[in-house]
Structure formats: C-alpha cells, structure tokens
Design a protein around this motif. Structure first.
Motif, PDB file in Angstrom:
ATOM      1  N   GLY A  78      37.218  23.685  -0.341  1.00  9.50           N
ATOM      2  CA  GLY A  78      38.318  24.059  -0.134  1.00  9.50           C
ATOM      3  C   GLY A  78      39.180  22.982  -0.785  1.00  9.50           C
ATOM      4  O   GLY A  78      40.909  23.250  -0.699  1.00  9.50           O
ATOM      5  N   GLY A  79      38.887  22.389  -1.854  1.00  3.60           N
ATOM      6  CA  GLY A  79      39.386  21.859  -3.456  1.00  3.60           C
ATOM      7  C   GLY A  79      39.339  20.235  -3.284  1.00  3.60           C
ATOM      8  O   GLY A  79      38.140  20.315  -4.337  1.00  3.60           O
ATOM      9  N   ASN A  80      38.649  19.699  -2.252  1.00  5.46           N
ATOM     10  CA  ASN A  80      38.349  17.786  -2.759  1.00  5.46           C
ATOM     11  C   ASN A  80      36.457  18.018  -3.181  1.00  5.46           C
ATOM     12  O   ASN A  80      36.185  17.326  -4.149  1.00  5.46           O
ATOM     13  CB  ASN A  80      38.580  16.850  -1.140  1.00  5.46           C
ATOM     14  CG  ASN A  80      39.951  16.479  -1.225  1.00  5.46           C
ATOM     15  OD1 ASN A  80      40.320  16.583  -2.224  1.00  5.46           O
ATOM     16  ND2 ASN A  80      40.202  15.970   0.402  1.00  5.46           N
ATOM     17  N   ALA A  81      35.712  18.187  -2.034  1.00  3.89           N
ATOM     18  CA  ALA A  81      34.704  18.548  -2.920  1.00  3.89           C
ATOM     19  C   ALA A  81      34.791  19.839  -4.634  1.00  3.89           C
ATOM     20  O   ALA A  81      33.630  18.508  -5.190  1.00  3.89           O
ATOM     21  CB  ALA A  81      33.045  19.409  -2.393  1.00  3.89           C
ATOM     22  N   GLY A  82      34.906  19.967  -4.053  1.00  6.35           N
ATOM     23  CA  GLY A  82      34.998  21.131  -5.917  1.00  6.35           C
ATOM     24  C   GLY A  82      35.803  19.801  -7.193  1.00  6.35           C
ATOM     25  O   GLY A  82      35.759  19.900  -8.361  1.00  6.35           O
ATOM     26  N   LEU A  83      36.579  19.196  -6.569  1.00 11.98           N
ATOM     27  CA  LEU A  83      37.260  17.961  -7.834  1.00 11.98           C
ATOM     28  C   LEU A  83      36.325  17.261  -8.126  1.00 11.98           C
ATOM     29  O   LEU A  83      35.723  16.908  -9.045  1.00 11.98           O
ATOM     30  CB  LEU A  83      38.728  17.731  -6.627  1.00 11.98           C
ATOM     31  CG  LEU A  83      39.642  18.008  -6.949  1.00 11.98           C
ATOM     32  CD1 LEU A  83      40.481  17.884  -5.820  1.00 11.98           C
ATOM     33  CD2 LEU A  83      40.385  18.657  -7.863  1.00 11.98           C
ATOM     34  N   ALA A  84      35.348  16.408  -7.348  1.00  9.83           N
ATOM     35  CA  ALA A  84      34.111  15.904  -7.127  1.00  9.83           C
ATOM     36  C   ALA A  84      33.133  16.490  -8.335  1.00  9.83           C
ATOM     37  O   ALA A  84      32.683  15.661  -8.994  1.00  9.83           O
ATOM     38  CB  ALA A  84      33.798  15.540  -5.586  1.00  9.83           C
ATOM     39  N   ALA A 106      47.530  24.501  -3.513  1.00  9.34           N
ATOM     40  CA  ALA A 106      47.967  24.517  -5.002  1.00  9.34           C
ATOM     41  C   ALA A 106      48.045  23.282  -5.974  1.00  9.34           C
ATOM     42  O   ALA A 106      47.435  23.169  -7.380  1.00  9.34           O
ATOM     43  CB  ALA A 106      49.475  25.079  -5.559  1.00  9.34           C
ATOM     44  N   VAL A 107      48.021  22.118  -5.237  1.00 10.03           N
ATOM     45  CA  VAL A 107      47.942  21.202  -6.048  1.00 10.03           C
ATOM     46  C   VAL A 107      46.179  21.000  -6.323  1.00 10.03           C
ATOM     47  O   VAL A 107      45.717  20.049  -7.402  1.00 10.03           O
ATOM     48  CB  VAL A 107      48.386  19.476  -5.212  1.00 10.03           C
ATOM     49  CG1 VAL A 107      47.456  19.332  -3.853  1.00 10.03           C
ATOM     50  CG2 VAL A 107      48.156  18.809  -5.821  1.00 10.03           C
ATOM     51  N   ALA A 110      45.591  23.256  -9.006  1.00  4.56           N
ATOM     52  CA  ALA A 110      45.482  22.816 -10.240  1.00  4.56           C
ATOM     53  C   ALA A 110      44.616  21.506 -10.540  1.00  4.56           C
ATOM     54  O   ALA A 110      44.543  21.122 -12.310  1.00  4.56           O
ATOM     55  CB  ALA A 110      47.001  22.754  -9.984  1.00  4.56           C
ATOM     56  N   LYS A 111      44.985  21.222  -9.933  1.00  5.01           N
ATOM     57  CA  LYS A 111      43.815  19.932 -10.126  1.00  5.01           C
ATOM     58  C   LYS A 111      42.316  19.679 -11.008  1.00  5.01           C
ATOM     59  O   LYS A 111      41.719  19.739 -11.970  1.00  5.01           O
ATOM     60  CB  LYS A 111      43.863  18.512  -9.664  1.00  5.01           C
ATOM     61  CG  LYS A 111      45.013  17.536  -9.222  1.00  5.01           C
ATOM     62  CD  LYS A 111      44.322  16.567  -8.182  1.00  5.01           C
ATOM     63  CE  LYS A 111      46.354  15.819  -8.084  1.00  5.01           C
ATOM     64  NZ  LYS A 111      46.458  14.837  -6.571  1.00  5.01           N
ATOM     65  N   LEU A 112      41.708  21.091 -10.307  1.00  5.96           N
ATOM     66  CA  LEU A 112      40.662  21.632 -10.492  1.00  5.96           C
ATOM     67  C   LEU A 112      40.308  22.092 -11.855  1.00  5.96           C
ATOM     68  O   LEU A 112      40.018  22.108 -13.113  1.00  5.96           O
ATOM     69  CB  LEU A 112      39.600  22.652 -10.042  1.00  5.96           C
ATOM     70  CG  LEU A 112      39.191  22.919  -8.694  1.00  5.96           C
ATOM     71  CD1 LEU A 112      38.953  23.748  -7.727  1.00  5.96           C
ATOM     72  CD2 LEU A 112      38.303  21.759  -7.927  1.00  5.96           C
ATOM     73  N   ARG A 113      41.256  22.576 -12.440  1.00 11.58           N
ATOM     74  CA  ARG A 113      40.917  22.949 -13.839  1.00 11.58           C
ATOM     75  C   ARG A 113      41.817  22.514 -14.500  1.00 11.58           C
ATOM     76  O   ARG A 113      41.418  22.636 -15.607  1.00 11.58           O
ATOM     77  CB  ARG A 113      42.746  24.303 -13.603  1.00 11.58           C
ATOM     78  CG  ARG A 113      42.282  26.032 -13.191  1.00 11.58           C
ATOM     79  CD  ARG A 113      43.726  26.617 -12.787  1.00 11.58           C
ATOM     80  NE  ARG A 113      42.512  28.174 -12.738  1.00 11.58           N
ATOM     81  CZ  ARG A 113      43.548  28.449 -11.900  1.00 11.58           C
ATOM     82  NH1 ARG A 113      44.928  28.891 -11.136  1.00 11.58           N
ATOM     83  NH2 ARG A 113      42.870  30.019 -11.480  1.00 11.58           N
ATOM     84  N   GLN A 114      42.547  21.156 -14.699  1.00 10.04           N
ATOM     85  CA  GLN A 114      42.999  20.143 -15.092  1.00 10.04           C
ATOM     86  C   GLN A 114      41.891  19.249 -15.626  1.00 10.04           C
ATOM     87  O   GLN A 114      41.661  18.521 -16.661  1.00 10.04           O
ATOM     88  CB  GLN A 114      43.886  18.924 -14.454  1.00 10.04           C
ATOM     89  CG  GLN A 114      45.219  19.255 -14.432  1.00 10.04           C
ATOM     90  CD  GLN A 114      45.850  18.289 -14.146  1.00 10.04           C
ATOM     91  OE1 GLN A 114      45.532  17.563 -13.137  1.00 10.04           O
ATOM     92  NE2 GLN A 114      47.536  19.663 -13.753  1.00 10.04           N
TER      93      GLN A 114
END
Length: 325
Positions: A78-84, A106-107, A110-114
C-alpha cells in the motif's frame, strides 16, 4: 532463487533471528532516536530511511537472499513496504517493481517513482496487488519481498525493538501498531522475556484481535483512516505464531482517537506521523491501554509518509486530549 511467499510453522522467528538481522543490516539503516515525555518513551521510527521501520526488513530480506537475478526484486504494498524495498534495491543497484492498489496515497506512489521503482497500479485492495506481484516474481524469477509475512522481513523489523531496549535501559511494555503483523512479530521476538508487547489496532482493521479470538488468522473487513498502512485483511502467520507464543494482547482504537493522537504528536512534540504511525499512541491517549503505576511504557512511532497539510485533527482538539498518566 527464493520466492516462497507463505509462512510455515518452521518460519517462526526468535530473538536470535532478530540479533542476526541486526548484524546483517548494521550500517544500512538508521539507529533512530528515542526520547521520554509524559512518562512515556517514544521510539522515532518515522525518521528511518523512506519514513518507516520497513527499511529494516527490506535490507535484511535482500541481503539474506544473496545474489539476485537480473529481474531484481518485486513487492506488493500500500506504500511503505514498497518504498522500503525500492530504497534498498536502489542501494544495491538492482531493479524493483512494486505493485500497489489503485487507491494508494499519491504521496507514496510519487515517492516510489522517485526511488526508481517501476510502479504497477492493480485493483482496489492490497490482495489484488499481492496476487499480481506473486505471479510476476514467479514468472520472471525475481525475489519477492512480502510486506509482513516472511521470516527475514519480520526479523529485520524487530531490530527496532532491540534498539529500544538498549536505548532506554529496558521497559516493561511496548505499544506497537498492527496491520499484517510483521513489526509486531519482530518486536515481540526481539524483546521476548524482557518486555510485554501490546498490539494496537484500528477498530476498522482488527486483524490481530480477530485472529486471537478465532485461534487462527482470519480475514477481516478493512477500512478507516489508517487503511493505507495498516490495511492487511488478514494477520500474517508469523505474526500470529509469535503473538501467541509471547502472550501479545490486542487493544482497539477508533479512527477519531488515531486522528487525535496524530494531531497531539504534532502539536505537542512537533512529530509528524501518518495515521498508522500514531495508532499505538492513540491507545494511551484515548485510555484503551492504561499503564499501572510505575509501569515503564514505550510507544513505537512507525511511519511518516503523510501529507503535512492534514496533521490537524478534525475531531477533539489536542489540548483537551488526555495526557497519559
């Protein structure tokens, strides 16, 4: 290539697994600070790389796997695990593909793509993204990094618990937010025999509470303000096994209490966290967990990937909220 995605009985982690993870990821993650205020210790994991504790598990999973194929790593999040996972993959110079629900914040997308990850938007629930990620990892021979139910992931998350004990000199109770149970499993294993762990869940996403009542992980309906980070529909097998072995209990908090706790953390201490990151503190602020006199309590603040414009609670004003103990 290791791509197993379901936990088994032999996967239940111990303190030694967490200690090995700590040695493995040393120098890769931040030793986040703690501070004491209002008779409570706060462990500031929202200051970890990518804004959550999950960098710990991602690094441990990738390092423990050894060499990776050209397909790199795959995650569903959903976001955080992917970011890590994206951050850890970039650090090792390997590719990352992250599957997220189409309604992910969206935040975070966007960070995943960054971070250089290829982002795939699939379905409306974590389960949809998960199924697509598992299939992709199997098809391409990539390393699958589970968001919360792999031994290496759980052990890595638990290193925050080891740090907490070292930094505080020991506490009696640690309050931990629960979604899929990876952080819960790791911390409970890390401090087993030395501290009690209380799992705190939104009333709108009670995976641990339902599992303890049923005697096994069961599917629950998920909604609410913290669903993007605590929105697993079923507690992980490792989380359940460690929770029952170590005597973890569950308390539930309302969405309004989570928003009030998040606002209080900002207004009182200038700590910016997402709703899931404030959930453990909500148990104290709302009285869902009441410490005994002299009890040494720590709260693990676990995530900061949020829109700062939403930090003020629309419900109870922070000055009127209860101060713990």
């Amino acid at each position: 290539m290791l791509t197993t995605v379901h936990a088994h009985a032999g996967d239940v982690i111990s303190t030694s697994d967490v200690e090995q993870a700590a040695a493995r990821i040393e120098g890769r993650v931040r030793r986040t600070p703690v501070f004491a205020c209002d008779d409570v210790w706060f462990k500031l994991e929202q200051l970890q790389h990518t804004g959550s504790f999950k960098a710990r598990g991602a690094f441990n999973r990738i390092i423990a796997a050894g060499s990776l194929s050209a397909a790199g790593v795959v995650a569903a999040s959903g976001g955080n695990a992917g970011l890590a996972v994206a951050y850890a993959a970039r650090e090792f110079g390997v590719t990352a593909r992250v599957y997220v629900p189409a309604n992910a914040p969206a935040v975070k997308v966007a960070k995943l793509r960054q971070l250089g990850a290829a982002v795939e938007l699939v379905g409306e629930k974590y389960a949809d993204a998960y199924d697509a990620a598992v299939k992709d990892a199997a098809d391409r021979g990539a390393l699958f990094c589970h968001a919360y139910d792999q031994p290496e992931i759980c052990a890595g998350q638990g290193t925050a618990g080891l740090e907490l004990l070292e930094q505080t000199g020991g506490v009696d109770t640690i309050l931990v937010a629960v979604g899929g149970g990876g952080l819960l499993a790791g911390v409970a294993a890390a401090v087993e025999g030395r501290a009690r762990v209380i799992g705190v869940e939104p009333r709108t996403a009670p995976t641990l509470h339902a599992a303890l009542a049923a005697g096994e992980p069961v599917a629950v309906e998920v909604s609410g303000v913290a669903a993007d980070s605590l929105g697993a529909s079923r507690l992980g097998d490792i989380g359940f096994a460690v929770a029952t072995r170590t005597g973890v209990s569950s308390v539930l908090v309302d969405d309004s209490a989570i928003l009030d706790a998040r606002a209080a953390l900002w207004d009182r201490y200038r700590l910016a966290v997402e709703p899931g990151g404030a959930t453990a503190f909500a148990a104290l602020l709302a009285g869902a967990y009441r410490p005994s006199p002299g009890e040494r309590v720590a709260v693990l603040l676990c995530g900061a990937n949020t829109d700062p414009a939403t930090l003020t609670s629309p419900t109870t004003a922070p000055p009127a909220a209860r101060t713990p103990r």
